[in-house]
Design a protein around this motif. Structure first.
Motif, mmCIF file in Angstrom:
data_model
loop_
_atom_site.group_PDB
_atom_site.id
_atom_site.type_symbol
_atom_site.label_atom_id
_atom_site.label_comp_id
_atom_site.label_asym_id
_atom_site.label_seq_id
_atom_site.Cartn_x
_atom_site.Cartn_y
_atom_site.Cartn_z
ATOM 1 N N VAL A 48 0.834 -1.204 0.000
ATOM 2 C CA VAL A 48 0.000 0.000 0.000
ATOM 3 C C VAL A 48 0.871 1.257 0.000
ATOM 4 O O VAL A 48 0.591 2.231 -0.707
ATOM 5 C CB VAL A 48 -0.952 -0.010 1.213
ATOM 6 C CG1 VAL A 48 -1.643 1.342 1.375
ATOM 7 C CG2 VAL A 48 -1.995 -1.115 1.059
ATOM 8 N N ALA A 49 1.961 1.247 0.771
ATOM 9 C CA ALA A 49 2.868 2.406 0.811
ATOM 10 C C ALA A 49 3.461 2.659 -0.575
ATOM 11 O O ALA A 49 3.547 3.809 -1.029
ATOM 12 C CB ALA A 49 3.969 2.172 1.840
ATOM 13 N N ALA A 50 3.868 1.592 -1.247
ATOM 14 C CA ALA A 50 4.441 1.741 -2.584
ATOM 15 C C ALA A 50 3.403 2.267 -3.564
ATOM 16 O O ALA A 50 3.695 3.110 -4.420
ATOM 17 C CB ALA A 50 4.999 0.401 -3.061
ATOM 18 N N ALA A 51 2.174 1.761 -3.454
ATOM 19 C CA ALA A 51 1.114 2.209 -4.356
ATOM 20 C C ALA A 51 0.771 3.674 -4.104
ATOM 21 O O ALA A 51 0.572 4.449 -5.053
ATOM 22 C CB ALA A 51 -0.120 1.334 -4.183
ATOM 23 N N ARG A 52 0.704 4.071 -2.843
ATOM 24 C CA ARG A 52 0.403 5.476 -2.535
ATOM 25 C C ARG A 52 1.496 6.408 -3.049
ATOM 26 O O ARG A 52 1.237 7.577 -3.357
ATOM 27 C CB ARG A 52 0.227 5.647 -1.027
ATOM 28 C CG ARG A 52 -1.079 5.078 -0.492
ATOM 29 C CD ARG A 52 -1.134 5.149 1.016
ATOM 30 N NE ARG A 52 -2.403 4.635 1.528
ATOM 31 C CZ ARG A 52 -2.583 4.240 2.784
ATOM 32 N NH1 ARG A 52 -1.584 4.298 3.657
ATOM 33 N NH2 ARG A 52 -3.766 3.787 3.165
ATOM 34 N N ALA A 53 2.730 5.896 -3.132
ATOM 35 C CA ALA A 53 3.845 6.694 -3.640
ATOM 36 C C ALA A 53 3.846 6.783 -5.158
ATOM 37 O O ALA A 53 4.692 7.464 -5.744
ATOM 38 C CB ALA A 53 5.168 6.101 -3.153
ATOM 39 N N GLY A 54 2.917 6.070 -5.803
ATOM 40 C CA GLY A 54 2.800 6.133 -7.253
ATOM 41 C C GLY A 54 3.779 5.262 -8.004
ATOM 42 O O GLY A 54 4.039 5.492 -9.187
#
Length: 283
Positions: free
Chosen positions: A218-224
């Motif tokens: 999720v952190a990676a996805a939120r970072a785009g």
């Protein structure tokens, strides 16, 4: 007064969105399921489902009934346990898929521990593929996990949904470049599905991030950094559906018990099934 049997049937239909699947889980005929729902709708004076030959969906009144039905059934079960005087004991090794880290599964487990304080509950949170392996090896007693795919009928269906592509708001996938993927490591079932559909569609892809924890993905996805395949009803806050990619298809979550299921495992399975509608709602 609402009939507990009708309420239990209603919850099962709401969780599976299928009268046929609800009948299978409850061990009754489909006509019985339809009759229970019809009588409950007559008792409330409101339609609880919108249904046609292809789909079943909750109405607004059906959504409201979810909470009422669950509360009534929980009170009914507490009263039954009190007056029968049953006290469960022993060790229970329960495995839950990473998908439910951000859901309200902890509320269900808290209620179970309150009702059965003498059960030593051991929780393992892993990838669905890992949970199936540990169950088969006798290292878990009960798991709540994705089914491996079409043809996998093990366990009791808890909930059916669709898988979708998600990413940061505003993220666009360039059709001329490899799809940047954020994935669990093997034997992740979601990972395998994502790679399968992209390869079948002829889309090039690259791994942008691998993490064994949902929080890391999720952190990676939120970072785009890329897109991830995820269950539609469990999309984490801060992420949205991403279009322009091939359909990922349906996903089913099931409760699978080991060969020596104890009364404690049966009781936890019942608690998860009765509260399954809460699994798509974050805490």
């Amino acid at each position: 007064m609402y009939d507990p049997m009708q309420l239990r049937t209603f919850l099962t239909v709401a969780q599976t969105l299928s009268f046929t699947q609800a009948a299978g889980r409850l061990g009754v005929r489909q006509s019985t399921v339809s009759q229970h729902v019809r009588r409950l709708e007559e008792a409330t004076g409101r339609p609880l489902f919108l249904r046609d030959t292809h789909s079943v969906e909750l109405t607004e009144d059906g959504e409201a009934m979810l909470g009422f039905a669950r509360t009534i059934l929980e009170a009914h079960e507490r009263a039954a346990a009190f007056f029968t005087g049953t006290r469960l004991r022993g060790r229970l090794r329960f495995g839950a898929s990473e998908d439910f880290v951000l859901s309200r599964l902890p509320e269900i487990l808290e209620g179970f521990r309150h009702e059965h304080p003498e059960v030593d509950l051991e929780l393992s949170v892993e990838l669905s593929g890992t949970l199936h392996e540990r169950l088969d090896a006798g290292r878990l007693d009960l798991v709540l996990a994705k089914r491996r795919g079409p043809g996998d009928e093990r366990g009791r269906l808890v909930w059916r949904d669709r898988m979708v592509w998600i990413g940061a708001e505003g993220l666009r996938v360039d059709p001329e470049r490899p799809v940047p993927l954020i994935v669990f490591p093997p034997p992740g079932i979601t990972r395998a599905r994502a790679l399968e559909v992209l390869e079948r569609d002829g889309r090039a892809w690259r791994i942008a991030c691998t993490s064994g924890s949902l929080s890391g993905l999720v952190a990676a996805a939120r970072a785009g950094l890329g897109v991830m395949a995820h269950t539609r009803g469990l999309i984490p806050p801060g992420l949205v559906r991403v279009g322009g990619l091939p359909e990922l298809g349906p996903v089913e979550f099931a409760l699978v018990r080991g060969p020596r299921a104890s009364p404690a495992a049966e009781a936890l399975a019942a608690a998860v099934l009765s509260g399954a509608d809460r699994l798509t709602r974050s805490g």
